[in-house]
Design a protein around this motif. Structure first.
Motif, PDB file in Angstrom:
ATOM      1  N   LEU A  71     -51.300  36.537   4.357  1.00  0.00           N
ATOM      2  CA  LEU A  71     -50.762  37.536   5.281  1.00  0.00           C
ATOM      3  C   LEU A  71     -49.246  37.650   5.192  1.00  0.00           C
ATOM      4  CD1 LEU A  71     -52.937  36.593   8.377  1.00  0.00           C
ATOM      5  CD2 LEU A  71     -53.451  38.227   6.537  1.00  0.00           C
ATOM      6  N   ALA A  72     -48.593  36.534   4.897  1.00  0.00           N
ATOM      7  CA  ALA A  72     -47.135  36.505   4.773  1.00  0.00           C
ATOM      8  C   ALA A  72     -46.775  35.301   3.913  1.00  0.00           C
ATOM      9  CB  ALA A  72     -46.471  36.384   6.140  1.00  0.00           C
ATOM     10  N   ALA A  73     -45.671  35.426   3.180  1.00  0.00           N
ATOM     11  CA  ALA A  73     -45.217  34.329   2.318  1.00  0.00           C
ATOM     12  C   ALA A  73     -43.722  34.469   2.095  1.00  0.00           C
ATOM     13  CB  ALA A  73     -45.948  34.359   0.975  1.00  0.00           C
ATOM     14  N   GLY A  74     -43.048  33.343   1.993  1.00  0.00           N
ATOM     15  CA  GLY A  74     -41.624  33.398   1.700  1.00  0.00           C
ATOM     16  C   GLY A  74     -40.980  32.033   1.711  1.00  0.00           C
ATOM     17  N   PRO A  75     -39.751  31.974   1.209  1.00  0.00           N
ATOM     18  CA  PRO A  75     -39.036  30.705   1.144  1.00  0.00           C
ATOM     19  C   PRO A  75     -38.487  30.287   2.502  1.00  0.00           C
ATOM     20  CG  PRO A  75     -37.639  32.462   0.340  1.00  0.00           C
ATOM     21  CD  PRO A  75     -38.986  33.080   0.634  1.00  0.00           C
ATOM     22  N   LEU A  76     -38.283  28.994   2.644  1.00  0.00           N
ATOM     23  CA  LEU A  76     -37.603  28.424   3.810  1.00  0.00           C
ATOM     24  C   LEU A  76     -36.248  27.899   3.344  1.00  0.00           C
ATOM     25  CD1 LEU A  76     -40.592  26.383   5.291  1.00  0.00           C
ATOM     26  CD2 LEU A  76     -39.640  28.525   6.184  1.00  0.00           C
ATOM     27  N   CYS A  77     -35.258  28.003   4.223  1.00  0.00           N
ATOM     28  CA  CYS A  77     -33.918  27.499   3.912  1.00  0.00           C
ATOM     29  C   CYS A  77     -33.460  26.571   5.026  1.00  0.00           C
ATOM     30  CB  CYS A  77     -32.929  28.654   3.794  1.00  0.00           C
ATOM     31  SG  CYS A  77     -33.304  29.783   2.450  1.00  0.00           S
ATOM     32  N   ASP A  78     -32.602  25.627   4.658  1.00  0.00           N
ATOM     33  CA  ASP A  78     -32.021  24.757   5.676  1.00  0.00           C
ATOM     34  C   ASP A  78     -30.856  25.500   6.344  1.00  0.00           C
ATOM     35  OD1 ASP A  78     -29.730  24.499   4.064  1.00  0.00           O
ATOM     36  OD2 ASP A  78     -30.254  22.496   3.367  1.00  0.00           O
ATOM     37  N   PRO A  79     -30.228  24.900   7.372  1.00  0.00           N
ATOM     38  CA  PRO A  79     -29.147  25.604   8.077  1.00  0.00           C
ATOM     39  C   PRO A  79     -27.970  26.011   7.187  1.00  0.00           C
ATOM     40  CG  PRO A  79     -29.933  23.787   9.409  1.00  0.00           C
ATOM     41  CD  PRO A  79     -30.608  23.662   8.059  1.00  0.00           C
ATOM     42  N   GLY A 111     -45.585  22.986 -11.395  1.00  0.00           N
ATOM     43  CA  GLY A 111     -44.933  21.819 -10.808  1.00  0.00           C
ATOM     44  C   GLY A 111     -43.867  22.116  -9.770  1.00  0.00           C
ATOM     45  N   LEU A 112     -43.815  23.335  -9.253  1.00  0.00           N
ATOM     46  CA  LEU A 112     -42.806  23.633  -8.230  1.00  0.00           C
ATOM     47  C   LEU A 112     -43.089  22.900  -6.928  1.00  0.00           C
ATOM     48  CD1 LEU A 112     -40.348  25.198  -7.149  1.00  0.00           C
ATOM     49  CD2 LEU A 112     -41.938  27.025  -6.504  1.00  0.00           C
ATOM     50  N   ARG A 113     -44.358  22.852  -6.534  1.00  0.00           N
ATOM     51  CA  ARG A 113     -44.710  22.297  -5.234  1.00  0.00           C
ATOM     52  C   ARG A 113     -44.843  20.779  -5.303  1.00  0.00           C
ATOM     53  NH1 ARG A 113     -43.256  26.927  -2.836  1.00  0.00           N
ATOM     54  NH2 ARG A 113     -44.756  28.610  -3.121  1.00  0.00           N
ATOM     55  N   ARG A 114     -43.997  20.093  -4.537  1.00  0.00           N
ATOM     56  CA  ARG A 114     -44.084  18.631  -4.441  1.00  0.00           C
ATOM     57  C   ARG A 114     -45.206  18.226  -3.497  1.00  0.00           C
ATOM     58  NH1 ARG A 114     -38.739  15.774  -2.718  1.00  0.00           N
ATOM     59  NH2 ARG A 114     -38.173  16.634  -4.723  1.00  0.00           N
ATOM     60  N   SER A 115     -45.330  18.977  -2.400  1.00  0.00           N
ATOM     61  CA  SER A 115     -46.385  18.695  -1.430  1.00  0.00           C
ATOM     62  C   SER A 115     -46.612  19.939  -0.582  1.00  0.00           C
ATOM     63  CB  SER A 115     -46.006  17.513  -0.530  1.00  0.00           C
ATOM     64  OG  SER A 115     -44.910  17.858   0.299  1.00  0.00           O
ATOM     65  N   HIS A 116     -47.705  19.895   0.189  1.00  0.00           N
ATOM     66  CA  HIS A 116     -47.979  20.980   1.120  1.00  0.00           C
ATOM     67  C   HIS A 116     -48.760  20.439   2.308  1.00  0.00           C
ATOM     68  CE1 HIS A 116     -51.685  20.911  -1.267  1.00  0.00           C
ATOM     69  NE2 HIS A 116     -52.279  21.376  -0.176  1.00  0.00           N
ATOM     70  N   TYR A 153     -54.120  29.974   8.929  1.00  0.00           N
ATOM     71  CA  TYR A 153     -53.501  28.688   8.622  1.00  0.00           C
ATOM     72  C   TYR A 153     -52.051  28.914   8.214  1.00  0.00           C
ATOM     73  CZ  TYR A 153     -58.215  26.735   8.399  1.00  0.00           C
ATOM     74  OH  TYR A 153     -59.494  26.336   8.696  1.00  0.00           O
ATOM     75  N   ALA A 154     -51.177  28.035   8.677  1.00  0.00           N
ATOM     76  CA  ALA A 154     -49.799  27.986   8.191  1.00  0.00           C
ATOM     77  C   ALA A 154     -49.767  26.949   7.079  1.00  0.00           C
ATOM     78  CB  ALA A 154     -48.843  27.581   9.314  1.00  0.00           C
ATOM     79  N   VAL A 155     -49.162  27.309   5.965  1.00  0.00           N
ATOM     80  CA  VAL A 155     -49.017  26.389   4.843  1.00  0.00           C
ATOM     81  C   VAL A 155     -47.528  26.138   4.667  1.00  0.00           C
ATOM     82  CG1 VAL A 155     -49.484  25.957   2.412  1.00  0.00           C
ATOM     83  CG2 VAL A 155     -51.065  27.386   3.742  1.00  0.00           C
ATOM     84  N   LEU A 156     -47.135  24.884   4.809  1.00  0.00           N
ATOM     85  CA  LEU A 156     -45.743  24.489   4.635  1.00  0.00           C
ATOM     86  C   LEU A 156     -45.621  23.776   3.290  1.00  0.00           C
ATOM     87  CD1 LEU A 156     -45.119  23.051   8.201  1.00  0.00           C
ATOM     88  CD2 LEU A 156     -44.389  25.272   7.309  1.00  0.00           C
ATOM     89  N   PHE A 157     -44.770  24.311   2.429  1.00  0.00           N
ATOM     90  CA  PHE A 157     -44.560  23.729   1.102  1.00  0.00           C
ATOM     91  C   PHE A 157     -43.241  22.976   1.045  1.00  0.00           C
ATOM     92  CE2 PHE A 157     -47.076  27.577   0.171  1.00  0.00           C
ATOM     93  CZ  PHE A 157     -48.110  27.024  -0.570  1.00  0.00           C
ATOM     94  N   GLY A 186     -28.359  27.203   4.238  1.00  0.00           N
ATOM     95  CA  GLY A 186     -28.826  28.246   3.335  1.00  0.00           C
ATOM     96  C   GLY A 186     -29.426  27.726   2.038  1.00  0.00           C
ATOM     97  N   GLU A 187     -29.558  26.417   1.932  1.00  0.00           N
ATOM     98  CA  GLU A 187     -30.140  25.817   0.732  1.00  0.00           C
ATOM     99  C   GLU A 187     -31.659  25.878   0.801  1.00  0.00           C
ATOM    100  OE1 GLU A 187     -28.380  24.667  -1.922  1.00  0.00           O
ATOM    101  OE2 GLU A 187     -26.662  25.491  -0.847  1.00  0.00           O
ATOM    102  N   PRO A 188     -32.334  26.006  -0.344  1.00  0.00           N
ATOM    103  CA  PRO A 188     -33.798  26.037  -0.349  1.00  0.00           C
ATOM    104  C   PRO A 188     -34.410  24.803   0.318  1.00  0.00           C
ATOM    105  CG  PRO A 188     -32.927  26.581  -2.508  1.00  0.00           C
ATOM    106  CD  PRO A 188     -31.771  26.098  -1.681  1.00  0.00           C
ATOM    107  N   ALA A 189     -35.470  25.037   1.108  1.00  0.00           N
ATOM    108  CA  ALA A 189     -36.135  23.933   1.815  1.00  0.00           C
ATOM    109  C   ALA A 189     -37.655  24.032   1.693  1.00  0.00           C
ATOM    110  CB  ALA A 189     -35.707  23.942   3.279  1.00  0.00           C
ATOM    111  N   GLY A 190     -38.156  24.773   0.705  1.00  0.00           N
ATOM    112  CA  GLY A 190     -39.596  24.894   0.529  1.00  0.00           C
ATOM    113  C   GLY A 190     -40.068  26.306   0.784  1.00  0.00           C
ATOM    114  N   GLY A 191     -41.302  26.429   1.270  1.00  0.00           N
ATOM    115  CA  GLY A 191     -41.874  27.753   1.498  1.00  0.00           C
ATOM    116  C   GLY A 191     -42.896  27.738   2.612  1.00  0.00           C
TER     117      GLY A 191
END
Length: 116
Positions: A37-45, A77-82, A3-7, A47-52
Motif C-alpha cells: 500500500l505504501a513504501a519508502g525510505p526512513l531517515c534519522d533526524p 543484500g540491502l536488507r540487514r533485517s526486517h 502489516y507494517a514492515v520495518l527494514f 537526514g541520513e538513511p535509517a532503513g525503510g
C-alpha cells in the motif's frame, strides 16, 4: 490485515545496491501495488538513511515474508533485517475509524487555580 514492515539496511552496501537495483525494485513495487500500500525510505533526524517502511495488505505474516524475499533488494543484500508487525488504522485523513471509548467526547474539566 495490514502489516507494517520495518527494514534495517546494510549501510555499507546501500549506495551500490540502490544504484544497481532501484529500477527493478520500483517495478517490483508497481507489480505488487495491490498488496504493498505504501513504501519508502526512513531517515534519522540528521537526514541520513535509517532503513525503510512498507505497509502491506496480506492475509498472513508469512505472505508478507514471501513478498519481502521476492523484492530485488533482498537477494542483493540491502536488507540487514526486517520486522513484520500487524497494524491497525484508527485514524485516516481527519477521520477516527474506530468506535470512541465511553466519555472520549467529553471536554476535560477545568482545573481550579489555587488548590484547596
Amino acid at each position: 490485515m495490514i502489516y507494517a514492515v520495518l527494514f534495517e539496511d546494510d549501510f555499507a552496501r546501500a549506495v551500490e545496491v540502490r544504484r544497481r537495483f532501484m529500477p527493478e525494485h520500483l517495478a517490483f513495487l508497481e507489480r505488487h501495488g495491490d498488496r504493498i500500500l505504501a513504501a519508502g525510505p526512513l531517515c534519522d533526524p540528521a537526514g541520513e538513511p535509517a532503513g525503510g517502511l512498507w505497509l502491506v495488505d496480506a492475509e498472513h505474516a508469512e505472505n508478507v515474508t514471501a513478498l519481502i524475499e521476492s523484492d530485488p533488494f533482498w537477494p542483493a543484500g540491502l536488507r540487514r533485517s526486517h520486522r513484520i508487525l500487524p497494524w491497525q488504522r484508527v485514524f485516516n485523513q481527519g477521520q477516527v475509524l474506530i468506535p470512541r471509548p465511553a466519555g472520549a467526547n467529553k471536554k476535560p474539566s477545568p482545573v481550579a487555580e489555587g488548590g484547596s
